[in-house]
Design a protein around this motif. Structure first.
Motif, PDB file in Angstrom:
ATOM      1  N   ASN A 148       0.900  -1.223   0.034  1.00 55.82           N
ATOM      2  CA  ASN A 148       0.037  -0.073   0.107  1.00 55.82           C
ATOM      3  C   ASN A 148       0.811   1.268   0.103  1.00 55.82           C
ATOM      4  N   CYS A 149       1.893   1.377   0.644  1.00 54.87           N
ATOM      5  CA  CYS A 149       2.879   2.492   0.492  1.00 54.87           C
ATOM      6  C   CYS A 149       3.955   2.802  -0.442  1.00 54.87           C
ATOM      7  N   LEU A 150       4.561   1.375  -0.715  1.00 55.72           N
ATOM      8  CA  LEU A 150       5.898   1.637  -1.333  1.00 55.72           C
ATOM      9  C   LEU A 150       5.563   2.325  -2.638  1.00 55.72           C
ATOM     10  N   ALA A 151       4.425   1.977  -3.331  1.00 57.21           N
ATOM     11  CA  ALA A 151       4.217   2.704  -4.646  1.00 57.21           C
ATOM     12  C   ALA A 151       4.858   4.068  -4.502  1.00 57.21           C
ATOM     13  N   CYS A 152       4.482   4.723  -3.537  1.00 58.89           N
ATOM     14  CA  CYS A 152       4.877   6.173  -3.466  1.00 58.89           C
ATOM     15  C   CYS A 152       6.207   6.471  -2.634  1.00 58.89           C
ATOM     16  N   HIS A 153       6.329   5.747  -1.620  1.00 58.30           N
ATOM     17  CA  HIS A 153       7.398   5.863  -0.756  1.00 58.30           C
ATOM     18  C   HIS A 153       8.437   4.901  -0.732  1.00 58.30           C
ATOM     19  N   ASN A 154       9.570   5.323  -1.439  1.00 55.74           N
ATOM     20  CA  ASN A 154      10.523   4.300  -1.412  1.00 55.74           C
ATOM     21  C   ASN A 154      11.492   4.189  -0.164  1.00 55.74           C
ATOM     22  N   VAL A 168      11.560  11.939  11.203  1.00 57.27           N
ATOM     23  CA  VAL A 168      10.684  13.129  11.581  1.00 57.27           C
ATOM     24  C   VAL A 168       9.739  12.756  12.699  1.00 57.27           C
ATOM     25  N   TYR A 169       9.122  11.685  12.224  1.00 63.84           N
ATOM     26  CA  TYR A 169       7.977  11.275  13.370  1.00 63.84           C
ATOM     27  C   TYR A 169       8.665  10.596  14.642  1.00 63.84           C
ATOM     28  N   LEU A 170       9.611   9.970  14.640  1.00 62.33           N
ATOM     29  CA  LEU A 170      10.218   9.458  15.903  1.00 62.33           C
ATOM     30  C   LEU A 170      10.830  10.591  16.741  1.00 62.33           C
ATOM     31  N   ALA A 204       0.197  18.244   9.367  1.00 61.64           N
ATOM     32  CA  ALA A 204       1.162  17.629   8.708  1.00 61.64           C
ATOM     33  C   ALA A 204       2.519  17.992   9.417  1.00 61.64           C
ATOM     34  N   PHE A 205       3.496  17.246   9.326  1.00 56.56           N
ATOM     35  CA  PHE A 205       4.948  17.673   9.837  1.00 56.56           C
ATOM     36  C   PHE A 205       5.824  17.686   8.849  1.00 56.56           C
ATOM     37  N   MET A 206       5.665  17.505   7.556  1.00 55.46           N
ATOM     38  CA  MET A 206       6.573  17.859   6.630  1.00 55.46           C
ATOM     39  C   MET A 206       5.935  18.558   5.637  1.00 55.46           C
ATOM     40  N   PRO A 207       5.943  19.965   6.080  1.00 54.91           N
ATOM     41  CA  PRO A 207       5.260  20.900   4.961  1.00 54.91           C
ATOM     42  C   PRO A 207       6.183  21.332   3.630  1.00 54.91           C
ATOM     43  N   ALA A 226       7.910  19.026   2.154  1.00 53.69           N
ATOM     44  CA  ALA A 226       7.128  17.698   1.137  1.00 53.69           C
ATOM     45  C   ALA A 226       5.706  18.241   0.489  1.00 53.69           C
ATOM     46  N   ILE A 227       5.062  18.830   1.262  1.00 53.17           N
ATOM     47  CA  ILE A 227       3.701  19.172   0.650  1.00 53.17           C
ATOM     48  C   ILE A 227       3.933  20.275  -0.312  1.00 53.17           C
ATOM     49  N   ASP A 228       4.974  21.308  -0.157  1.00 57.21           N
ATOM     50  CA  ASP A 228       5.178  22.154  -1.229  1.00 57.21           C
ATOM     51  C   ASP A 228       5.537  21.640  -2.317  1.00 57.21           C
ATOM     52  N   TYR A 265       5.421  18.181  -3.443  1.00 52.25           N
ATOM     53  CA  TYR A 265       4.642  17.181  -4.146  1.00 52.25           C
ATOM     54  C   TYR A 265       3.085  17.128  -4.157  1.00 52.25           C
ATOM     55  N   GLY A 266       2.630  18.014  -3.240  1.00 48.51           N
ATOM     56  CA  GLY A 266       1.355  18.209  -2.661  1.00 48.51           C
ATOM     57  C   GLY A 266       0.867  17.352  -1.709  1.00 48.51           C
ATOM     58  N   LEU A 267      -0.129  17.589  -0.839  1.00 45.16           N
ATOM     59  CA  LEU A 267      -0.646  16.786   0.142  1.00 45.16           C
ATOM     60  C   LEU A 267      -0.594  15.519  -0.353  1.00 45.16           C
ATOM     61  N   MET A 268      -0.503  14.473   0.645  1.00 49.60           N
ATOM     62  CA  MET A 268      -0.634  12.822   0.458  1.00 49.60           C
ATOM     63  C   MET A 268      -2.126  12.921   0.058  1.00 49.60           C
ATOM     64  N   PRO A 269      -2.775  12.219  -0.996  1.00 54.07           N
ATOM     65  CA  PRO A 269      -4.014  11.797  -1.243  1.00 54.07           C
ATOM     66  C   PRO A 269      -4.440  11.104  -0.249  1.00 54.07           C
TER      67      PRO A 269
HETATM   68  C1  HEC Z   1      -0.315   8.062  -4.036  1.00 53.57           C
HETATM   69  C2  HEC Z   1       1.111   8.128  -3.508  1.00 53.57           C
HETATM   70  C3  HEC Z   1       1.176   7.928  -1.911  1.00 53.57           C
HETATM   71  C4  HEC Z   1       0.827   6.650  -1.364  1.00 53.57           C
HETATM   72  C5  HEC Z   1       0.477   5.384  -2.081  1.00 53.57           C
HETATM   73  C6  HEC Z   1       1.073   6.900  -0.133  1.00 53.57           C
HETATM   74  N1  HEC Z   1       1.541   8.032   0.364  1.00 53.57           N
HETATM   75 FE1  HEC Z   1       2.343   8.742   2.115  1.00 53.57          FE
HETATM   76  N2  HEC Z   1       2.764  10.599   1.369  1.00 53.57           N
HETATM   77  C7  HEC Z   1       2.743  10.934  -0.333  1.00 53.57           C
HETATM   78  C8  HEC Z   1       3.175  12.317  -0.400  1.00 53.57           C
HETATM   79  C9  HEC Z   1       3.166  13.031  -1.748  1.00 53.57           C
HETATM   80  C10 HEC Z   1       3.517  12.689   0.988  1.00 53.57           C
HETATM   81  C11 HEC Z   1       4.189  14.158   1.099  1.00 53.57           C
HETATM   82  C12 HEC Z   1       3.269  15.323   1.207  1.00 53.57           C
HETATM   83  C13 HEC Z   1       2.741  15.086   2.525  1.00 53.57           C
HETATM   84  O1  HEC Z   1       3.487  15.362   3.585  1.00 53.57           O
HETATM   85  O2  HEC Z   1       1.304  15.242   2.656  1.00 53.57           O
HETATM   86  C14 HEC Z   1       3.495  11.816   1.896  1.00 53.57           C
HETATM   87  C15 HEC Z   1       3.450  11.801   3.111  1.00 53.57           C
HETATM   88  C16 HEC Z   1       3.401  10.926   4.264  1.00 53.57           C
HETATM   89  C17 HEC Z   1       3.620  10.914   5.630  1.00 53.57           C
HETATM   90  C18 HEC Z   1       4.062  12.224   6.291  1.00 53.57           C
HETATM   91  C19 HEC Z   1       2.955  13.215   6.488  1.00 53.57           C
HETATM   92  C20 HEC Z   1       3.470  14.415   7.091  1.00 53.57           C
HETATM   93  O3  HEC Z   1       3.793  15.646   6.455  1.00 53.57           O
HETATM   94  O4  HEC Z   1       3.611  14.459   8.431  1.00 53.57           O
HETATM   95  C21 HEC Z   1       3.086   9.893   6.109  1.00 53.57           C
HETATM   96  C22 HEC Z   1       3.364   9.612   7.637  1.00 53.57           C
HETATM   97  C23 HEC Z   1       2.927   9.120   5.098  1.00 53.57           C
HETATM   98  N3  HEC Z   1       2.806   9.709   3.874  1.00 53.57           N
HETATM   99  C24 HEC Z   1       2.462   7.426   5.231  1.00 53.57           C
HETATM  100  C25 HEC Z   1       2.131   6.834   4.361  1.00 53.57           C
HETATM  101  C26 HEC Z   1       1.675   5.513   4.720  1.00 53.57           C
HETATM  102  C27 HEC Z   1       1.704   4.734   5.947  1.00 53.57           C
HETATM  103  C28 HEC Z   1       1.284   5.004   3.253  1.00 53.57           C
HETATM  104  C29 HEC Z   1       0.585   3.689   2.929  1.00 53.57           C
HETATM  105  C30 HEC Z   1      -0.433   3.144   3.903  1.00 53.57           C
HETATM  106  C31 HEC Z   1       1.481   5.903   2.261  1.00 53.57           C
HETATM  107  N4  HEC Z   1       1.742   7.087   2.829  1.00 53.57           N
HETATM  108  C32 HEC Z   1       0.901   5.901   1.011  1.00 53.57           C
HETATM  109  C33 HEC Z   1       2.162  10.137  -0.994  1.00 53.57           C
HETATM  110  C34 HEC Z   1       1.655   8.807  -0.893  1.00 53.57           C
END
Ligand code: HEC
Length: 114
Positions: free
Chosen positions: A27-33, A49-51, A76-79, A81-83, A85-89
C-alpha cells in the motif's frame, strides 16, 4: 504450559510483524521508497521526523494512523514535502490496516534495509 504460552506469543508476533510488512509493501511502497525520494519522501526520512516528535510507540502509531486515514495540511509535519509534491491523497485505507502498518514502520529501521 509456560513454554506453550511463550511459543504461541512468539508465533503470533512473527505473524503480526509479517502482516504489517506485507501491508506496507502493498500500500505504501508505490509512492514511498525506502531510502530514496522519488514522488514522495522516503520512509527513512518520514520515520526520522516522526520518531523525533513521537518517541513513544503508542503516540507514534496513533498519530500516523489517524493522519494517513485523513491527511490534512494543518496537522502535517512535513510542509516542505507538501510544497514539493502536494498533500498526500486520501486513499481510503482501512484504519486497522493503517495501525498495523504504523506499528511496522515504528519497529523497522529502514536505513538498515537494502
Ligand atoms: C499516491 C502516493 C502515496 C501513497 C500510496 C502513500 N503516500 Fe504517504 N505521502 C505521499 C506524499 C506525496 C507525501 C508528502 C506530502 C505530505 O506530507 O502530505 C506523503 C507523506 C506521508 C507522511 C508524512 C505526513 C506529514 O507531512 O506529516 C506519512 C506519515 C505517510 N505519507 C505515510 C504513508 C503510509 C503509511 C502509506 C501507506 C499506507 C502511504 N503514505 C502511501 C504520497 C503517498
Amino acid at each position: 504450559m509456560k513454554i506453550l504460552t511463550i511459543l504461541i506469543l512468539l508465533v503470533y508476533n512473527l505473524f503480526a510483524s509479517n502482516v504489517g510488512e506485507m501491508l506496507f509493501n502493498g500500500n505504501c511502497l508505490a509512492c514511498h521508497n525506502i531510502k530514496t525520494e522519488v514522488s514522495a519522501p522516503s520512509m527513512v526520512e518520514i520515520r526520522d521526523v516522526y520518531l523525533d516528535i513521537f518517541p513513544r510507540k503508542e503516540d507514534f502509531v496513533n498519530f500516523m494512523t489517524n493522519w494517513v486515514y485523513e491527511p490534512e495540511e494543518d496537522t502535517a509535519f512535513m510542509p516542505n514535502a507538501i510544497d514539493k509534491y502536494g498533500l498526500m491523497p486520501n486513499l481510503h485505507y482501512d484504519q486497522q490496516m493503517l495501525e498495523d502498518i504504523s506499528i511496522y514502520i515504528f519497529e523497522t529501521d529502514f536505513s538498515k534495509i537494502d
